[in-house]
Scaffold this motif. Structure first.
Motif, PDB file in Angstrom:
ATOM      1  N   ILE A 133       0.837  -0.999   0.085  1.00 48.80           N
ATOM      2  CA  ILE A 133       0.013   0.069  -0.089  1.00 48.80           C
ATOM      3  C   ILE A 133       0.857   1.514   0.056  1.00 48.80           C
ATOM      4  CG2 ILE A 133      -1.701   1.349   1.401  1.00 48.80           C
ATOM      5  CD1 ILE A 133      -2.635  -1.216   2.225  1.00 48.80           C
ATOM      6  N   GLN A 134       1.960   1.278   0.850  1.00 52.30           N
ATOM      7  CA  GLN A 134       2.988   2.453   0.735  1.00 52.30           C
ATOM      8  C   GLN A 134       3.307   2.528  -0.509  1.00 52.30           C
ATOM      9  OE1 GLN A 134       5.561   3.347   4.293  1.00 52.30           O
ATOM     10  NE2 GLN A 134       5.008   1.340   4.933  1.00 52.30           N
ATOM     11  N   GLU A 135       4.058   1.604  -1.116  1.00 47.39           N
ATOM     12  CA  GLU A 135       4.362   1.697  -2.343  1.00 47.39           C
ATOM     13  C   GLU A 135       3.575   2.032  -3.458  1.00 47.39           C
ATOM     14  OE1 GLU A 135       6.768  -1.059  -5.828  1.00 47.39           O
ATOM     15  OE2 GLU A 135       5.883  -1.860  -4.046  1.00 47.39           O
ATOM     16  N   GLU A 136       2.039   1.644  -3.216  1.00 49.70           N
ATOM     17  CA  GLU A 136       1.334   2.173  -4.434  1.00 49.70           C
ATOM     18  C   GLU A 136       0.971   3.599  -4.325  1.00 49.70           C
ATOM     19  OE1 GLU A 136      -1.232   1.795  -7.412  1.00 49.70           O
ATOM     20  OE2 GLU A 136      -0.208   0.021  -6.590  1.00 49.70           O
ATOM     21  N   PHE A 137       1.185   4.299  -3.070  1.00 51.89           N
ATOM     22  CA  PHE A 137       0.937   5.671  -3.096  1.00 51.89           C
ATOM     23  C   PHE A 137       2.210   6.496  -3.796  1.00 51.89           C
ATOM     24  CE2 PHE A 137      -2.252   5.060   0.274  1.00 51.89           C
ATOM     25  CZ  PHE A 137      -3.141   5.933  -0.032  1.00 51.89           C
ATOM     26  N   THR A 138       3.202   5.825  -3.837  1.00 55.15           N
ATOM     27  CA  THR A 138       4.316   6.397  -4.503  1.00 55.15           C
ATOM     28  C   THR A 138       4.296   6.359  -6.058  1.00 55.15           C
ATOM     29  OG1 THR A 138       5.875   4.471  -4.844  1.00 55.15           O
ATOM     30  CG2 THR A 138       5.878   5.594  -2.859  1.00 55.15           C
ATOM     31  N   LEU A 139       3.504   5.529  -6.526  1.00 54.10           N
ATOM     32  CA  LEU A 139       3.314   5.345  -8.017  1.00 54.10           C
ATOM     33  C   LEU A 139       2.549   6.249  -8.834  1.00 54.10           C
ATOM     34  CD1 LEU A 139       3.160   1.443  -8.278  1.00 54.10           C
ATOM     35  CD2 LEU A 139       5.231   2.973  -8.329  1.00 54.10           C
ATOM     36  N   ALA A 140       1.409   6.498  -8.171  1.00 55.49           N
ATOM     37  CA  ALA A 140       0.312   7.599  -8.709  1.00 55.49           C
ATOM     38  C   ALA A 140      -0.242   7.030  -9.929  1.00 55.49           C
ATOM     39  CB  ALA A 140       0.852   8.957  -8.653  1.00 55.49           C
ATOM     40  N   ALA A 141      -0.404   5.669 -10.053  1.00 55.27           N
ATOM     41  CA  ALA A 141      -0.799   4.888 -11.269  1.00 55.27           C
ATOM     42  C   ALA A 141      -2.343   5.240 -11.320  1.00 55.27           C
ATOM     43  CB  ALA A 141      -0.587   3.618 -11.388  1.00 55.27           C
ATOM     44  N   ALA A 142      -2.758   5.325 -12.872  1.00 51.33           N
ATOM     45  CA  ALA A 142      -4.305   5.332 -13.158  1.00 51.33           C
ATOM     46  C   ALA A 142      -5.070   4.384 -12.609  1.00 51.33           C
ATOM     47  CB  ALA A 142      -4.504   5.236 -14.783  1.00 51.33           C
ATOM     48  N   THR A 143      -4.426   3.085 -12.190  1.00 57.38           N
ATOM     49  CA  THR A 143      -5.247   2.103 -11.632  1.00 57.38           C
ATOM     50  C   THR A 143      -5.251   2.096  -9.994  1.00 57.38           C
ATOM     51  OG1 THR A 143      -3.186   0.712 -11.881  1.00 57.38           O
ATOM     52  CG2 THR A 143      -5.092   0.565 -13.678  1.00 57.38           C
ATOM     53  N   GLN A 144      -4.566   3.126  -9.530  1.00 58.50           N
ATOM     54  CA  GLN A 144      -4.191   3.236  -8.000  1.00 58.50           C
ATOM     55  C   GLN A 144      -5.568   2.764  -7.223  1.00 58.50           C
ATOM     56  OE1 GLN A 144      -3.597   6.915  -5.494  1.00 58.50           O
ATOM     57  NE2 GLN A 144      -1.671   6.145  -5.810  1.00 58.50           N
ATOM     58  N   GLU A 145      -6.698   3.281  -7.709  1.00 60.61           N
ATOM     59  CA  GLU A 145      -7.943   3.095  -6.934  1.00 60.61           C
ATOM     60  C   GLU A 145      -8.137   1.749  -6.833  1.00 60.61           C
ATOM     61  OE1 GLU A 145     -12.651   3.934  -7.234  1.00 60.61           O
ATOM     62  OE2 GLU A 145     -11.250   5.179  -8.307  1.00 60.61           O
ATOM     63  N   GLU A 146      -8.235   0.986  -7.641  1.00 57.59           N
ATOM     64  CA  GLU A 146      -8.530  -0.484  -7.645  1.00 57.59           C
ATOM     65  C   GLU A 146      -7.555  -1.277  -7.103  1.00 57.59           C
ATOM     66  OE1 GLU A 146     -11.044  -3.331  -7.448  1.00 57.59           O
ATOM     67  OE2 GLU A 146     -11.553  -1.182  -8.436  1.00 57.59           O
ATOM     68  N   MET A 147      -6.314  -0.971  -7.044  1.00 58.10           N
ATOM     69  CA  MET A 147      -5.051  -1.604  -6.580  1.00 58.10           C
ATOM     70  C   MET A 147      -5.345  -1.396  -4.792  1.00 58.10           C
ATOM     71  SD  MET A 147      -3.254  -3.397  -7.990  1.00 58.10           S
ATOM     72  CE  MET A 147      -1.657  -3.602  -7.200  1.00 58.10           C
TER      73      MET A 147
END
Length: 290
Positions: free
Chosen positions: A131-145
């Motif tokens: 989850i921490q890593e996901e916030f660093t990516l700012a990808a378009a699919t962030q919400e679903e991840m």
């Protein structure tokens, strides 16, 4: 890592890694109305509603939006605090995905904690790290991840909770667990207006005696005790967190006779509503140490 927030179309999920030095960041009053997940290590001390927890090994706490969290102290080892609203993820709407409503949330024990062994600790910490890593990516699919990670934590915690809390029920066929979940959910929905075992037996399509016998056979609290405990928990919340009078609380909880409600509260809690409120404000012993 600093606090992170996902927000889009009324959906919100916040994520805060914390240590003892940052305990003030995760106090309840900042997150009223949110569902909260707290991951704490040995040494942390906190209250959820009227129960005090002194953490002895890594533990997940699932705090519903109508529960009250107060943190006394946290450990030096990094923990995690996550909060989200029902627009982001609602366990009632998505019950088929996680099967936790009436167990991890809205359970008859009002038991929100899941103690983790080393294997589960490693898995859960890995999910929080992702989850921490996901916030660093700012990808378009962030919400679903992020939603997938929340579901993973809930599913894993529900499996462990069932082993730790259900006792004999966890050895029964799945339809028995589903019956238990249904009863828990109905009580949570109707405790203000339905006070009798017969009310819930009717909703479940069984006789009142059948409902009581089923719980007795599985060594679960009696349905009548569950109903009354849920009503009185809400009464205590209203006494402490609102300025409503005991009479107003009685009416709010569906009692036309405030004197009857006062007697019920006094018999079950040991103090009248007004004395309970006074003792709590004065910091006297109205909580249970766990």
């Amino acid at each position: 890592m600093a606090a992170q927030l996902f927000e889009a179309n009324y959906q919100r999920l916040g994520f805060i890694p914390f240590t003892a030095a940052s305990a003030s960041l995760v106090q309840h009053q900042n997150y009223e109305g949110y569902i909260k997940v707290l991951y704490a290590h040995k040494g942390a001390q906190l209250d959820i509603d009227f129960t005090h927890y002194h953490v002895q090994q890594p533990t997940l706490f699932f705090i519903n939006s109508n529960q009250y969290l107060h943190i006394h102290s946290l450990q030096e080892t990094e923990g995690y605090f996550m909060y989200y609203n029902r627009d982001f993820y609602c366990v009632q709407i998505h019950d088929a995905e996680v099967a936790c409503d009436g167990l991890l949330f809205n359970n008859i024990y009002q038991m929100p904690s899941v103690v983790l062994d080393r294997k589960e600790q490693a898995i859960v910490e890995s999910i929080f790290e992702q989850i921490q890593e996901e916030f660093t990516l700012a990808a378009a699919t962030q919400e679903e991840m992020l939603r997938i990670y929340v579901k993973q934590i809930i599913i894993r915690a529900t499996r462990v909770w069932k082993k730790q809390q259900l006792g004999l029920l966890n050895t029964q066929p799945n339809h028995e667990i589903e019956f238990f979940r249904a009863f828990s959910r109905w009580v949570e929905i109707h405790y203000r207006t339905k006070h009798l075992v017969a009310d819930y037996a009717e909703l479940l399509g069984v006789a009142p005696k059948t409902l009581t016998n089923k719980f007795n056979r599985l060594q679960l609290p009696s349905p009548n005790e569950v109903i009354k405990d849920r009503i009185l928990l809400e009464a205590k919340r209203l006494l402490i967190h609102t300025t409503l009078s005991a009479k107003e609380i009685a009416y709010d909880l569906g009692y036309d006779d405030p004197a009857y409600f006062n007697r019920l509260f006094t018999k079950k809690i040991g103090d009248s509503p007004n004395v309970f409120r006074k003792k709590y404000i004065e910091g006297k012993n109205v909580q249970l140490e766990l």
